[in-house]
Design a protein around this motif. Structure first.
Motif, PDB file in Angstrom:
ATOM      1  N   ALA A   2      -8.286   7.276  22.493  1.00 59.66           N
ATOM      2  CA  ALA A   2      -8.748   8.624  22.153  1.00 59.66           C
ATOM      3  C   ALA A   2      -8.117   9.655  23.079  1.00 59.66           C
ATOM      4  N   PHE A   3      -8.019   9.305  24.354  1.00 62.77           N
ATOM      5  CA  PHE A   3      -7.389  10.211  25.316  1.00 62.77           C
ATOM      6  C   PHE A   3      -5.911  10.431  24.983  1.00 62.77           C
ATOM      7  N   LEU A   4      -5.198   9.375  24.625  1.00 60.35           N
ATOM      8  CA  LEU A   4      -3.780   9.507  24.306  1.00 60.35           C
ATOM      9  C   LEU A   4      -3.573  10.373  23.057  1.00 60.35           C
ATOM     10  N   ASP A   5      -4.452  10.219  22.077  1.00 63.51           N
ATOM     11  CA  ASP A   5      -4.383  11.091  20.902  1.00 63.51           C
ATOM     12  C   ASP A   5      -4.575  12.552  21.310  1.00 63.51           C
ATOM     13  N   ALA A  63      -1.946  15.727  21.058  1.00 64.30           N
ATOM     14  CA  ALA A  63      -2.353  16.950  20.362  1.00 64.30           C
ATOM     15  C   ALA A  63      -2.249  18.171  21.264  1.00 64.30           C
ATOM     16  N   ALA A  64      -2.504  17.977  22.564  1.00 58.06           N
ATOM     17  CA  ALA A  64      -2.490  19.094  23.510  1.00 58.06           C
ATOM     18  C   ALA A  64      -1.097  19.403  24.044  1.00 58.06           C
ATOM     19  N   GLY A  65      -0.113  18.573  23.719  1.00 53.58           N
ATOM     20  CA  GLY A  65       1.248  18.822  24.186  1.00 53.58           C
ATOM     21  C   GLY A  65       1.512  18.400  25.616  1.00 53.58           C
ATOM     22  N   VAL A  66       0.732  17.443  26.131  1.00 52.95           N
ATOM     23  CA  VAL A  66       0.962  16.919  27.483  1.00 52.95           C
ATOM     24  C   VAL A  66       2.338  16.252  27.537  1.00 52.95           C
ATOM     25  N   LYS A  67       3.055  16.482  28.622  1.00 58.02           N
ATOM     26  CA  LYS A  67       4.408  15.942  28.748  1.00 58.02           C
ATOM     27  C   LYS A  67       4.439  14.542  29.362  1.00 58.02           C
ATOM     28  N   ARG A  68       3.554  14.277  30.333  1.00 55.80           N
ATOM     29  CA  ARG A  68       3.553  12.977  31.014  1.00 55.80           C
ATOM     30  C   ARG A  68       2.140  12.550  31.351  1.00 55.80           C
ATOM     31  N   VAL A  69       1.880  11.258  31.180  1.00 57.07           N
ATOM     32  CA  VAL A  69       0.615  10.650  31.603  1.00 57.07           C
ATOM     33  C   VAL A  69       0.906   9.711  32.762  1.00 57.07           C
ATOM     34  N   ASP A 105     -17.507  12.994  28.616  1.00 55.45           N
ATOM     35  CA  ASP A 105     -17.058  11.614  28.486  1.00 55.45           C
ATOM     36  C   ASP A 105     -15.660  11.600  27.894  1.00 55.45           C
ATOM     37  N   PHE A 106     -14.804  10.735  28.390  1.00 56.89           N
ATOM     38  CA  PHE A 106     -13.411  10.814  27.945  1.00 56.89           C
ATOM     39  C   PHE A 106     -13.171  10.241  26.552  1.00 56.89           C
ATOM     40  N   THR A 107     -14.237   9.775  25.884  1.00 58.97           N
ATOM     41  CA  THR A 107     -14.106   9.401  24.481  1.00 58.97           C
ATOM     42  C   THR A 107     -14.348  10.590  23.561  1.00 58.97           C
ATOM     43  N   ASP A 108     -14.750  11.732  24.108  1.00 57.99           N
ATOM     44  CA  ASP A 108     -14.994  12.939  23.322  1.00 57.99           C
ATOM     45  C   ASP A 108     -13.667  13.666  23.116  1.00 57.99           C
ATOM     46  N   ARG A 109     -13.022  13.446  21.953  1.00 54.76           N
ATOM     47  CA  ARG A 109     -11.679  13.954  21.729  1.00 54.76           C
ATOM     48  C   ARG A 109     -11.634  15.477  21.749  1.00 54.76           C
ATOM     49  N   GLY A 110     -12.643  16.133  21.183  1.00 56.14           N
ATOM     50  CA  GLY A 110     -12.649  17.587  21.146  1.00 56.14           C
ATOM     51  C   GLY A 110     -12.647  18.192  22.536  1.00 56.14           C
ATOM     52  N   ARG A 111     -13.500  17.684  23.399  1.00 58.47           N
ATOM     53  CA  ARG A 111     -13.556  18.192  24.772  1.00 58.47           C
ATOM     54  C   ARG A 111     -12.263  17.889  25.521  1.00 58.47           C
ATOM     55  N   LEU A 112     -11.730  16.712  25.254  1.00 58.08           N
ATOM     56  CA  LEU A 112     -10.486  16.343  25.930  1.00 58.08           C
ATOM     57  C   LEU A 112      -9.346  17.276  25.552  1.00 58.08           C
ATOM     58  N   VAL A 113      -9.221  17.567  24.267  1.00 58.83           N
ATOM     59  CA  VAL A 113      -8.139  18.454  23.828  1.00 58.83           C
ATOM     60  C   VAL A 113      -8.273  19.819  24.502  1.00 58.83           C
ATOM     61  N   TYR A 136       2.757   4.845  22.594  1.00 61.50           N
ATOM     62  CA  TYR A 136       2.716   6.290  22.366  1.00 61.50           C
ATOM     63  C   TYR A 136       4.022   6.965  22.803  1.00 61.50           C
ATOM     64  N   HIS A 137       4.694   6.372  23.760  1.00 58.65           N
ATOM     65  CA  HIS A 137       6.032   6.870  24.114  1.00 58.65           C
ATOM     66  C   HIS A 137       6.991   6.634  22.948  1.00 58.65           C
ATOM     67  N   HIS A 138       6.901   5.469  22.342  1.00 53.44           N
ATOM     68  CA  HIS A 138       7.763   5.124  21.211  1.00 53.44           C
ATOM     69  C   HIS A 138       7.446   5.986  19.984  1.00 53.44           C
TER      70      HIS A 138
END
Length: 316
Positions: free
Chosen positions: A99-102, A106-112, A53-61, A156-158
Motif C-alpha cells: 500500500a505504501f509503494l502504491d 501516486a505521490a511521485g516519490v523518486k526513491r525509497v 497507520d501506514f496501511t491508510d493509502r489516502g493519508r500516505l499519499v 515496483y522499480h521494474h
C-alpha cells in the motif's frame, strides 16, 4: 519518513533537519505528541508530522506529497516473536508496504530507502563475513518478510521506475533504544546494568552478531537517500566485526565499572549462530564506513539508560 517516532526514525529525522533537509514524518506519535495533532503541523524541530497507520493509502499519499525520498523504517515485530504469528506479520509488514509503494508511486516519490535486516535475511551461513550476494534463507518469519519487501521494491522499480535502496542493517544500538523482550541485547544489557538487574543471556553466550552504532546507521541512511546514482541497490550496513553475547556482557561490565550477574536461559531456535556482514559495498557505493568505536558506543548506551531511567522490559 515511515516510522519516524521509533529508534531509527528519531535519530534520522533529527540528523536530516540538522543537515538542512525538509522532513515529513508519518506514523504513530512519539512520546509527548497526541494523535489528534492536525496533519502536517510542525514540531519544535521543524518536522511536519502526519499521524496514522501506514496501511491508510489516502493519508500516505497526502503525507508523501512533495517528497522526493521516502524512508521506510517500520518493523512490526521481533525475529523471536514473528514465527508465533507469521500471517499477522505478513499483514502488518508486507501488505502494508505494498500500500505504501502504491502511495509513493501516486505521490511521485523518486526513491525509497528501506531498512531490511542484515541479521536475519541471510539465515545460517557456512562462512563469514556475509556479502550481499550470499544465499538468503531466513529461519524466521521476520527475515522472510524483510526479504519479500526487498523483492517488491525491485518489482515496483521494474513496473514504475521507482528508484530504491535497501540497507541490510546488522544490529543497531545506541542512545534512545528502549530495551525490549528478545531483541536489542546491548539496550537490554544497558538497562539491566543501570537498574542493578542480571544480564539475561539466551544460550551459552557464544552467538555472534555484528553491532553497529545508531550514529553510523543514520549516516548510512542519509547517504542512501542523497547519493545521486546507486551502482548497487542492496547494501549491508554493519561494523564488519563479530562479537559474541559474552563480549557484549564484558563491554557492559567495563562501562558500568563493576561485575554484572549473568542469567543464562535456554537457547532459541530463531537465533542464527553467527552473523558478520561484509561492508565492502557500503564503502564503495555510499562512501560510508562506521566511525564510532565499540567500547565508546557501549559506554554511551549504558550512560543513556543510567541517566534517563529507562526501565528494562521484563523477560518471561
Amino acid at each position: 519518513m515511515l516510522g519516524a517516532g521509533g529508534f531509527l526514525g528519531t535519530h534520522l529525522r533529527r540528523a536530516l533537519r540538522l543537515g538542512g533537509h525538509e522532513v515529513t514524518a508519518f506514523g504513530h506519535p512519539p512520546p509527548g505528541m497526541t494523535s489528534e495533532r492536525p496533519a502536517g503541523t510542525a514540531d519544535t524541530d521543524g518536522i511536519a508530522w502526519h499521524i496514522g497507520d501506514f496501511t491508510d493509502r489516502g493519508r500516505l499519499v497526502r503525507a508523501l506529497g512533495g517528497c522526493t525520498v521516502a524512508y521506510h523504517l517500520i518493523g512490526s515485530t521481533s525475529p523471536a516473536r514473528s514465527n508465533a504469528a507469521p500471517a499477522e506479520d505478513v499483514a502488518d509488514t508486507v501488505i502494508g508496504t505494498i500500500a505504501f509503494l502504491d502511495a509513493a508511486v501516486a505521490a511521485g516519490v523518486k526513491r525509497v530507502v528501506f531498512v531490511s535486516s542484515g541479521g536475519t535475511v541471510y539465515g545460517v551461513q557456512n562462512r563469514l563475513p556475509i556479502a550481499e550476494d550470499f544465499p538468503t534463507d531466513p529461519i524466521c518469519a521476520y527475515g522472510i518478510n524483510k526479504l519479500a519487501i526487498e523483492k517488491y521494491l525491485h518489482l515496483y522499480h521494474h513496473l514504475h521506475g521507482l528508484d530504491y535502496c535497501v540497507l541490510r542493517v546488522a544490529n543497531p544500538f545506541g542512545e534512545g533504544q528502549v530495551s525490549r523482550r528478545q531483541q536489542g541485547v546491548v539496550a537490554a544489557f544497558a538497562a539491566a546494568a543501570a537498574h542493578g538487574e542480571p544480564l539475561v543471556i539466551w544460550g551459552d553466550g557464544s552467538i555472534v552478531r555484528d553491532y553497529v552504532h545508531i550514529d553510523d546507521v543514520t549516516a548510512a541512511l542519509i547517504q542512501a537517500g542523497t547519493v545521486p546514482a546507486l551502482a548497487e541497490r542492496v547494501i549491508n550496513i554493519g561494523s564488519g566485526e563479530g562479537r559474541s553475547v559474552l563480549d557484549v556482557a564484558d563491554a557492559m561490565e567495563a562501562a558500568a565499572g563493576r561485575p554484572l550477574v549473568r542469567d543464562f536461559r535456554p537457547g532459541r531456535p530463531v537465533d542464527v549462530p553467527a552473523v558478520v556482514l561484509d561492508i565492502t559495498r557500503a564503502r564503495r557505493v555510499l562512501e560510508w564506513s562506521p566511525q564510532v568505536p565499540w567500547r565508546e558506543a557501549v559506554a554511551r548506551a549504558y550512560r543513556f539508560h543510567r541517566d534517563h531511567a529507562v526501565p528494562a522490559v521484563p523477560v518471561p
